[in-house]
Write a protein that holds these residues in place. Structure first.
Motif, PDB file in Angstrom:
ATOM      1  N   LEU A   1       0.848  -1.191   0.000  1.00 59.54           N
ATOM      2  CA  LEU A   1       0.000   0.000   0.000  1.00 59.54           C
ATOM      3  C   LEU A   1       0.879   1.234   0.000  1.00 59.54           C
ATOM      4  O   LEU A   1       1.920   1.261   0.661  1.00 59.54           O
ATOM      5  CB  LEU A   1      -0.892   0.007   1.252  1.00 59.54           C
ATOM      6  N   VAL A   2       0.426   2.255  -0.724  1.00 61.96           N
ATOM      7  CA  VAL A   2       1.122   3.538  -0.762  1.00 61.96           C
ATOM      8  C   VAL A   2       0.138   4.609  -0.301  1.00 61.96           C
ATOM      9  O   VAL A   2      -0.916   4.803  -0.919  1.00 61.96           O
ATOM     10  CB  VAL A   2       1.638   3.853  -2.189  1.00 61.96           C
ATOM     11  N   LEU A   3       0.481   5.285   0.786  1.00 62.74           N
ATOM     12  CA  LEU A   3      -0.341   6.388   1.288  1.00 62.74           C
ATOM     13  C   LEU A   3       0.134   7.665   0.616  1.00 62.74           C
ATOM     14  O   LEU A   3       1.304   8.034   0.743  1.00 62.74           O
ATOM     15  CB  LEU A   3      -0.203   6.506   2.808  1.00 62.74           C
ATOM     16  N   LEU A   4      -0.759   8.320  -0.106  1.00 62.31           N
ATOM     17  CA  LEU A   4      -0.439   9.564  -0.815  1.00 62.31           C
ATOM     18  C   LEU A   4      -0.993  10.726  -0.009  1.00 62.31           C
ATOM     19  O   LEU A   4      -2.197  10.990  -0.034  1.00 62.31           O
ATOM     20  CB  LEU A   4      -1.037   9.546  -2.223  1.00 62.31           C
TER      21      LEU A   4
ATOM     22  N   LYS B   1     -10.233  16.661  -9.545  1.00 56.14           N
ATOM     23  CA  LYS B   1      -9.895  18.084  -9.673  1.00 56.14           C
ATOM     24  C   LYS B   1      -9.360  18.689  -8.389  1.00 56.14           C
ATOM     25  O   LYS B   1      -8.545  19.593  -8.414  1.00 56.14           O
ATOM     26  CB  LYS B   1     -11.114  18.880 -10.151  1.00 56.14           C
ATOM     27  N   THR B   2      -9.844  18.195  -7.249  1.00 57.46           N
ATOM     28  CA  THR B   2      -9.401  18.735  -5.959  1.00 57.46           C
ATOM     29  C   THR B   2      -8.950  17.605  -5.053  1.00 57.46           C
ATOM     30  O   THR B   2      -9.320  16.439  -5.248  1.00 57.46           O
ATOM     31  CB  THR B   2     -10.539  19.500  -5.243  1.00 57.46           C
ATOM     32  N   LEU B   3      -8.169  17.962  -4.056  1.00 51.19           N
ATOM     33  CA  LEU B   3      -7.745  16.988  -3.055  1.00 51.19           C
ATOM     34  C   LEU B   3      -8.969  16.384  -2.365  1.00 51.19           C
ATOM     35  O   LEU B   3      -9.021  15.169  -2.147  1.00 51.19           O
ATOM     36  CB  LEU B   3      -6.841  17.651  -2.022  1.00 51.19           C
ATOM     37  N   THR B   4      -9.965  17.200  -2.059  1.00 49.68           N
ATOM     38  CA  THR B   4     -11.167  16.718  -1.388  1.00 49.68           C
ATOM     39  C   THR B   4     -11.849  15.631  -2.207  1.00 49.68           C
ATOM     40  O   THR B   4     -12.215  14.579  -1.686  1.00 49.68           O
ATOM     41  CB  THR B   4     -12.139  17.881  -1.107  1.00 49.68           C
ATOM     42  N   GLU B   5     -11.997  15.864  -3.509  1.00 48.21           N
ATOM     43  CA  GLU B   5     -12.628  14.857  -4.370  1.00 48.21           C
ATOM     44  C   GLU B   5     -11.793  13.580  -4.433  1.00 48.21           C
ATOM     45  O   GLU B   5     -12.337  12.480  -4.408  1.00 48.21           O
ATOM     46  CB  GLU B   5     -12.794  15.398  -5.790  1.00 48.21           C
ATOM     47  N   THR B   6     -10.486  13.740  -4.513  1.00 50.02           N
ATOM     48  CA  THR B   6      -9.607  12.573  -4.577  1.00 50.02           C
ATOM     49  C   THR B   6      -9.733  11.751  -3.298  1.00 50.02           C
ATOM     50  O   THR B   6      -9.880  10.529  -3.350  1.00 50.02           O
ATOM     51  CB  THR B   6      -8.144  12.999  -4.819  1.00 50.02           C
ATOM     52  N   VAL B   7      -9.686  12.419  -2.151  1.00 54.80           N
ATOM     53  CA  VAL B   7      -9.809  11.718  -0.872  1.00 54.80           C
ATOM     54  C   VAL B   7     -11.202  11.093  -0.741  1.00 54.80           C
ATOM     55  O   VAL B   7     -11.324   9.949  -0.284  1.00 54.80           O
ATOM     56  CB  VAL B   7      -9.498  12.668   0.303  1.00 54.80           C
ATOM     57  N   ASP B   8     -12.237  11.801  -1.159  1.00 55.09           N
ATOM     58  CA  ASP B   8     -13.600  11.259  -1.089  1.00 55.09           C
ATOM     59  C   ASP B   8     -13.744   9.980  -1.920  1.00 55.09           C
ATOM     60  O   ASP B   8     -14.558   9.120  -1.608  1.00 55.09           O
ATOM     61  CB  ASP B   8     -14.625  12.284  -1.567  1.00 55.09           C
ATOM     62  N   HIS B   9     -12.974   9.881  -2.980  1.00 51.29           N
ATOM     63  CA  HIS B   9     -13.039   8.721  -3.875  1.00 51.29           C
ATOM     64  C   HIS B   9     -11.861   7.773  -3.647  1.00 51.29           C
ATOM     65  O   HIS B   9     -11.402   7.093  -4.566  1.00 51.29           O
ATOM     66  CB  HIS B   9     -13.079   9.186  -5.336  1.00 51.29           C
ATOM     67  N   TYR B  10     -11.367   7.706  -2.431  1.00 49.87           N
ATOM     68  CA  TYR B  10     -10.185   6.899  -2.119  1.00 49.87           C
ATOM     69  C   TYR B  10     -10.324   5.454  -2.586  1.00 49.87           C
ATOM     70  O   TYR B  10      -9.350   4.818  -2.984  1.00 49.87           O
ATOM     71  CB  TYR B  10      -9.866   6.954  -0.621  1.00 49.87           C
ATOM     72  N   GLN B  11     -11.541   4.906  -2.540  1.00 46.97           N
ATOM     73  CA  GLN B  11     -11.744   3.505  -2.924  1.00 46.97           C
ATOM     74  C   GLN B  11     -11.402   3.251  -4.386  1.00 46.97           C
ATOM     75  O   GLN B  11     -11.044   2.138  -4.754  1.00 46.97           O
ATOM     76  CB  GLN B  11     -13.177   3.072  -2.616  1.00 46.97           C
ATOM     77  N   ASP B  12     -11.475   4.296  -5.217  1.00 47.17           N
ATOM     78  CA  ASP B  12     -11.130   4.156  -6.636  1.00 47.17           C
ATOM     79  C   ASP B  12      -9.660   3.797  -6.831  1.00 47.17           C
ATOM     80  O   ASP B  12      -9.292   3.281  -7.884  1.00 47.17           O
ATOM     81  CB  ASP B  12     -11.410   5.455  -7.407  1.00 47.17           C
ATOM     82  N   TYR B  13      -8.821   4.102  -5.844  1.00 50.47           N
ATOM     83  CA  TYR B  13      -7.374   3.936  -5.999  1.00 50.47           C
ATOM     84  C   TYR B  13      -6.831   2.705  -5.273  1.00 50.47           C
ATOM     85  O   TYR B  13      -5.656   2.380  -5.414  1.00 50.47           O
ATOM     86  CB  TYR B  13      -6.668   5.200  -5.511  1.00 50.47           C
TER      87      TYR B  13
ATOM     88  N   PRO C   1      -6.373  -1.283  -4.571  1.00 52.94           N
ATOM     89  CA  PRO C   1      -5.622  -1.573  -3.358  1.00 52.94           C
ATOM     90  C   PRO C   1      -4.219  -0.947  -3.321  1.00 52.94           C
ATOM     91  O   PRO C   1      -3.550  -1.046  -2.297  1.00 52.94           O
ATOM     92  CB  PRO C   1      -5.505  -3.099  -3.378  1.00 52.94           C
ATOM     93  N   ARG C   2      -3.774  -0.310  -4.398  1.00 51.11           N
ATOM     94  CA  ARG C   2      -2.391   0.193  -4.457  1.00 51.11           C
ATOM     95  C   ARG C   2      -2.210   1.484  -3.666  1.00 51.11           C
ATOM     96  O   ARG C   2      -1.252   1.631  -2.919  1.00 51.11           O
ATOM     97  CB  ARG C   2      -1.987   0.417  -5.912  1.00 51.11           C
ATOM     98  N   PHE C   3      -3.097   2.461  -3.886  1.00 55.40           N
ATOM     99  CA  PHE C   3      -2.948   3.793  -3.296  1.00 55.40           C
ATOM    100  C   PHE C   3      -4.100   4.114  -2.352  1.00 55.40           C
ATOM    101  O   PHE C   3      -5.233   3.704  -2.579  1.00 55.40           O
ATOM    102  CB  PHE C   3      -2.922   4.868  -4.392  1.00 55.40           C
ATOM    103  N   PHE C   4      -3.779   4.906  -1.323  1.00 57.70           N
ATOM    104  CA  PHE C   4      -4.798   5.426  -0.407  1.00 57.70           C
ATOM    105  C   PHE C   4      -4.493   6.914  -0.234  1.00 57.70           C
ATOM    106  O   PHE C   4      -3.563   7.278   0.471  1.00 57.70           O
ATOM    107  CB  PHE C   4      -4.737   4.706   0.939  1.00 57.70           C
ATOM    108  N   PRO C   5      -5.251   7.799  -0.923  1.00 57.28           N
ATOM    109  CA  PRO C   5      -4.999   9.240  -0.813  1.00 57.28           C
ATOM    110  C   PRO C   5      -5.557   9.821   0.489  1.00 57.28           C
ATOM    111  O   PRO C   5      -6.650   9.471   0.918  1.00 57.28           O
ATOM    112  CB  PRO C   5      -5.720   9.825  -2.028  1.00 57.28           C
TER     113      PRO C   5
ATOM    114  N   TYR D   1       0.502  17.148  -3.686  1.00 54.20           N
ATOM    115  CA  TYR D   1       1.707  16.932  -4.500  1.00 54.20           C
ATOM    116  C   TYR D   1       1.917  15.451  -4.781  1.00 54.20           C
ATOM    117  O   TYR D   1       2.189  15.048  -5.913  1.00 54.20           O
ATOM    118  CB  TYR D   1       2.937  17.549  -3.821  1.00 54.20           C
ATOM    119  N   ALA D   2       1.790  14.620  -3.758  1.00 49.87           N
ATOM    120  CA  ALA D   2       1.947  13.176  -3.932  1.00 49.87           C
ATOM    121  C   ALA D   2       0.834  12.608  -4.802  1.00 49.87           C
ATOM    122  O   ALA D   2       1.073  11.759  -5.670  1.00 49.87           O
ATOM    123  CB  ALA D   2       1.975  12.480  -2.569  1.00 49.87           C
ATOM    124  N   GLN D   3      -0.384  13.089  -4.594  1.00 47.91           N
ATOM    125  CA  GLN D   3      -1.515  12.570  -5.356  1.00 47.91           C
ATOM    126  C   GLN D   3      -1.394  12.909  -6.836  1.00 47.91           C
ATOM    127  O   GLN D   3      -1.598  12.051  -7.696  1.00 47.91           O
ATOM    128  CB  GLN D   3      -2.821  13.107  -4.761  1.00 47.91           C
ATOM    129  N   LYS D   4      -1.032  14.125  -7.140  1.00 53.27           N
ATOM    130  CA  LYS D   4      -0.889  14.505  -8.559  1.00 53.27           C
ATOM    131  C   LYS D   4       0.258  13.761  -9.221  1.00 53.27           C
ATOM    132  O   LYS D   4       0.155  13.349 -10.380  1.00 53.27           O
ATOM    133  CB  LYS D   4      -0.709  16.012  -8.698  1.00 53.27           C
TER     134      LYS D   4
END
Length: 191
Positions: free
Chosen positions: A118-121, A137-149, A151-155, A125-128
């Protein structure tokens, strides 16, 4: 692996841009299961040389549900920021991580960490850098959709006390995402 560690620790690639001089701060092991990719060390971490040795680190360990001992065990966590050295201060806080570090070193680090699950982003900066076009588009949206990423990434947002307003505006993060994060971390560490 020791050679890579030594080369990173003696790196001076962006020395001219660092107000406190180079002091790369990171930890990793061939056995690391989880990689934490944050921004860059602050002044306290620059002084101590211990990653996440500040209020942000305390909050991050709380979110992860781990003790200091578990967190600093390199068999559990590798800590690889986007910028390894303190970048300096700007108007609203620390400057962004220096852009030289990740392209120079991250790929080489992945090559010596074959057991990463697992990689915690942490932060934009790490997420982009790692999610590229898959980042929202935003960090909030990326974090809200964490399940999309998974099993590799967890923003995640940055756990800085300066982010308390973000946490107040996004109560579902601590109510729903943090429990899922803790469970994910626990299941990996128990393996």
């Amino acid at each position: 692996m020791q050679d890579l560690h030594d080369r990173i620790k003696s790196c001076t690639i962006c020395k001219a841009h660092l107000p406190l001089g180079p002091r790369p701060v990171l930890t990793f092991s061939v056995d690391s299961k989880i990689v934490i990719i944050g921004q860059a060390p602050g002044t306290k971490v620059h002084a101590s040389g211990i990653p996440w040795d500040d209020a942000s680190g305390k909050q991050l360990r709380n979110w992860l549900g781990v003790s200091n001992e578990e967190f600093y065990d390199v068999q559990n966590f590798a800590i690889v920021p986007m910028g390894f050295c303190y970048p300096g201060r700007g108007k609203g806080g620390d400057l962004p991580p220096r852009p030289e570090c990740a392209p120079q070193w991250h790929e080489q680090l992945w090559d010596v960490m074959p057991n990463v699950q697992l990689v915690l982003l942490i932060g934009m900066y790490a997420q982009k850098y790692y999610l590229k076009k898959a980042a929202k588009k935003t960090l909030t949206e990326t974090v809200d959709h964490y399940q999309d990423y998974l099993p590799r990434f967890f923003p995640l947002p940055h756990p800085s006390p300066r982010n308390r307003f973000w946490l107040t505006r996004n109560p579902l993060f601590e109510a729903e995402v943090v429990p899922e994060l803790k469970q994910t971390i626990k299941s990996i560490l128990l393996q």
